[in-house]
Design an enzyme around this catalytic site. Structure first.
Site, PDB file in Angstrom:
ATOM      1  N   LYS A  39       0.856  -1.185   0.000  1.00 38.37           N
ATOM      2  CA  LYS A  39       0.000   0.000   0.000  1.00 38.37           C
ATOM      3  C   LYS A  39       0.889   1.230   0.000  1.00 38.37           C
ATOM      4  O   LYS A  39       1.707   1.424   0.897  1.00 38.37           O
ATOM      5  CB  LYS A  39      -0.903   0.001   1.233  1.00 38.37           C
ATOM      6  CG  LYS A  39      -1.758   1.261   1.338  1.00 38.37           C
ATOM      7  CD  LYS A  39      -2.811   1.128   2.418  1.00 38.37           C
ATOM      8  CE  LYS A  39      -3.578   2.423   2.568  1.00 38.37           C
ATOM      9  NZ  LYS A  39      -4.610   2.319   3.603  1.00 38.37           N
ATOM     10  N   LYS A  85      -2.224  -1.411  -3.811  1.00 41.42           N
ATOM     11  CA  LYS A  85      -3.080  -0.227  -3.731  1.00 41.42           C
ATOM     12  C   LYS A  85      -2.241   1.029  -3.824  1.00 41.42           C
ATOM     13  O   LYS A  85      -1.210   1.073  -3.148  1.00 41.42           O
ATOM     14  CB  LYS A  85      -3.800  -0.279  -2.379  1.00 41.42           C
ATOM     15  CG  LYS A  85      -4.749   0.842  -2.129  1.00 41.42           C
ATOM     16  CD  LYS A  85      -5.440   0.630  -0.824  1.00 41.42           C
ATOM     17  CE  LYS A  85      -6.253   1.865  -0.525  1.00 41.42           C
ATOM     18  NZ  LYS A  85      -6.542   1.974   0.862  1.00 41.42           N
TER      19      LYS A  85
END
Ligand code: PBG
Length: 336
Positions: free
Chosen positions: A204, A258
């Site tokens: 992330k 992400k």
């Protein structure tokens, strides 16, 4: 024949032959997006009968659990396999230590329980991180301006257990603390939830594309500083491989990359390196771009959404979190 100069070149080869009409294009299409690839993120409000637009995410609404259940029934009927829930915590319940995260009667736990009771067929994914609950908006506990790792992990374990108790099928830690996957796995097992799945937000990045999400959950106003000491540097790829390797070793069942489209290279590398279920998050800012441009008449929302989703599949994603899940499911069901 492959190596023959005649057969391997124009005019013997004309790639346009396989593009000439819809039936042949369909027949040779390599990747395909299906409704069963979609995960729908939903913002949950307190109360009942409450519905609010998210201004920076046209088409997205925050819903109280009763209205979310109706929307989720529709998603289920469209064939969407899972939803991901994010709470809007009233500011009175936000504290520096984010203790509301571990309250087994908190908004998200009540919503999970009600959804699993009313729509048991759909998978429910919950977010493990403290940012919806902290007054400073960080995903962990602060000492001065340092986000404490190990102290945070202890809280995340308790948060994960109350979510599992409420009936969450998948626990999705999005906080990026080190060592949290192993600790959460052990905590879930000890609490009697060895079958609860862990989807780690393993790679992330510290991204500016999360802006509209922070508006939606009303954490933007509280965030002091940025999340660069725990979320990844957008310039790195090898580090993503290390993150995923560690989380898998600690017990993650599935991993996530992400944001989405700006990080397709990472999805491909992760999928090739580990061959494990790999998810992509088409994040709020990516969704907002498509919506804003289409509201201006500059892009067509439906086709840019579907093209974005197929890009994820092409890059190797097994499933995609997208705010456009219901729109995409409707389009896919229509075209079948
Ligand atoms: C918080 C969290 C974020 C998102 C999902 N979980 C935001 C952040 O890290 O600041 C972003 C999702 C999106 O932008 O759609 N732990």
């Amino acid at each position: 024949m492959q190596n023959s100069p005649y057969f391997s070149q124009f005019p013997a080869i004309r790639l346009r032959r396989l593009r000439a009409s819809p039936w042949i294009r369909e027949l040779v299409q390599e990747t395909r997006i299906s409704v069963t690839d979609l995960i729908w993120p939903i913002f949950i409000l307190e109360g009942s009968g409450n519905r609010e637009d998210v201004p920076s995410m046209p088409g997205v609404q925050r819903l109280s659990a009763d209205l979310a259940i109706e929307a989720i029934k529709e998603a289920r009927d469209l064939g969407i396999p899972a939803v991901a829930l994010f709470p809007i915590t009233p500011s009175a319940k936000k504290t520096p230590d984010g203790r509301e995260a571990c309250n087994s009667e908190n908004l998200i736990c009540r919503a999970v329980y009600a959804i699993k009771k009313n729509v048991p067929e759909i998978g429910v994914i919950t977010d493990v991180a403290l940012d919806p609950y902290t007054s400073h908006g960080h995903d962990g506990l602060l000492k001065g301006d340092v986000v404490l790792n190990d102290d945070t992990v202890e809280v995340l374990c308790r948060q994960a257990v109350v979510q599992a108790q409420a009936g969450a099928d998948v626990i999705a830690p999005s906080d990026m603390m080190d060592g949290r996957i192993g600790a959460i796995r052990a905590a879930l097992d000890k609490a009697g939830y060895p079958d609860t799945i862990i989807l780690s937000y393993a790679a992330k990045y510290a991204s500016a594309f999360y802006g509209p999400f922070r508006d939606a959950v009303q954490s933007a106003g509280c965030l002091s500083g940025d999340k660069k000491t725990y979320q990844m540097n957008p310039g790195n790829t090898n580090e993503a491989i290390r993150e995923v390797a560690l989380d898998l070793a600690e017990g993650a069942d599935m991993v996530m990359v992400k944001p989405g489209l700006p990080y397709l290279d990472i999805i491909r590398r992760v999928k090739d390196a580990f061959s494990v279920p790999t998810f992509a998050y088409h994040v709020s800012g990516e969704y907002a771009m498509l919506r804003a441009a289409s509201e201006e008449g500059w892009l067509d929302y439906a086709s840019t959404l579907m093209e974005s989703l197929s890009a994820f599949k092409r890059a190797g994603a097994d499933g995609i979190f997208t705010y456009g899940a219901v729109d995409a499911a409707r389009l896919l069901n229509k075209s079948e």
